[in-house]
Design an enzyme around this catalytic site. Sequence first.
Site, PDB file in Angstrom:
ATOM      1  N   LYS A 260     -44.908 -19.455 -19.010  1.00 62.33           N
ATOM      2  CA  LYS A 260     -44.893 -20.680 -18.202  1.00 62.33           C
ATOM      3  C   LYS A 260     -43.578 -20.775 -17.287  1.00 62.33           C
ATOM      4  O   LYS A 260     -43.864 -20.942 -16.168  1.00 62.33           O
ATOM      5  CB  LYS A 260     -44.535 -22.030 -19.344  1.00 62.33           C
TER       6      LYS A 260
ATOM      7  N   ALA B  86     -40.981 -24.836 -22.017  1.00 61.63           N
ATOM      8  CA  ALA B  86     -41.049 -24.912 -23.591  1.00 61.63           C
ATOM      9  C   ALA B  86     -42.314 -24.824 -24.147  1.00 61.63           C
ATOM     10  O   ALA B  86     -43.411 -25.363 -23.299  1.00 61.63           O
ATOM     11  CB  ALA B  86     -40.184 -26.106 -24.125  1.00 61.63           C
ATOM     12  N   ASP B  87     -42.492 -24.420 -25.110  1.00 63.38           N
ATOM     13  CA  ASP B  87     -43.855 -24.454 -25.900  1.00 63.38           C
ATOM     14  C   ASP B  87     -43.787 -25.065 -27.493  1.00 63.38           C
ATOM     15  O   ASP B  87     -42.825 -24.328 -28.140  1.00 63.38           O
ATOM     16  CB  ASP B  87     -44.642 -23.236 -25.781  1.00 63.38           C
ATOM     17  N   THR B  88     -44.404 -25.557 -27.971  1.00 61.65           N
ATOM     18  CA  THR B  88     -44.334 -26.191 -29.350  1.00 61.65           C
ATOM     19  C   THR B  88     -45.646 -25.785 -30.019  1.00 61.65           C
ATOM     20  O   THR B  88     -46.746 -26.149 -29.563  1.00 61.65           O
ATOM     21  CB  THR B  88     -44.058 -27.674 -29.370  1.00 61.65           C
TER      22      THR B  88
ATOM     23  N   ALA C 268     -40.330 -23.091 -28.740  1.00 58.60           N
ATOM     24  CA  ALA C 268     -39.694 -21.924 -28.088  1.00 58.60           C
ATOM     25  C   ALA C 268     -39.387 -22.405 -26.670  1.00 58.60           C
ATOM     26  O   ALA C 268     -39.985 -23.214 -25.941  1.00 58.60           O
ATOM     27  CB  ALA C 268     -40.494 -20.634 -27.794  1.00 58.60           C
TER      28      ALA C 268
END
Length: 189
Positions: free
Chosen positions: A52, A67-69, A104
Amino acid sequence: MAFVLGSGSPRRLELLGQLGVVPDTVRAPDINEDPAKGELPRPYCARMAREKAAAIVADAGDVVLCADTTVALGRRILGKPANAAEAAAFLRLMSGRRHRVITAVAVRKGTQTWETSVVSAVRMKALSEAEIAGYLATGDWQGKAGGYGIQGPAGALIPWISGSFTGIVGLPLAETAGLLQAAGIKVWA
């Protein structure tokens, strides 16, 4: 230098506000978020945040935060449900069990990227079909990894967590503050 939030998540924007940080612009990245065959949750989540950040167009001096969840039940990745039926299936899988929420974060400035990931453990209470139906009716499950958001009505379904509450919501603030400061963004300025 501009600060770019690479996310369409209103929750991440709100969480940044808790640090006194307001992005100059918000741009949601457009990438393929499908896990690779056999990819484990934590490496998947880190790869998503990194990809991203790389996908956001920015000047060399700009700072980009992405970010990624991901919700993980064992080795299984529970992403954003496509519909209410999939959200219900996710809730049934997690009912009465512990799962992990991984967030992250990647901060990019020019060619340098700072990264971290935070793993929290969450226990969901045993859910009745009426509770699942009631939660789904709120619509709160839409667009949320695992089909729930702890900061909303689903908070009533979560009696125990271990780890970062803000990480579960979608942006671990302690770790994010450190990454932003490394990239030259002042926190609480």
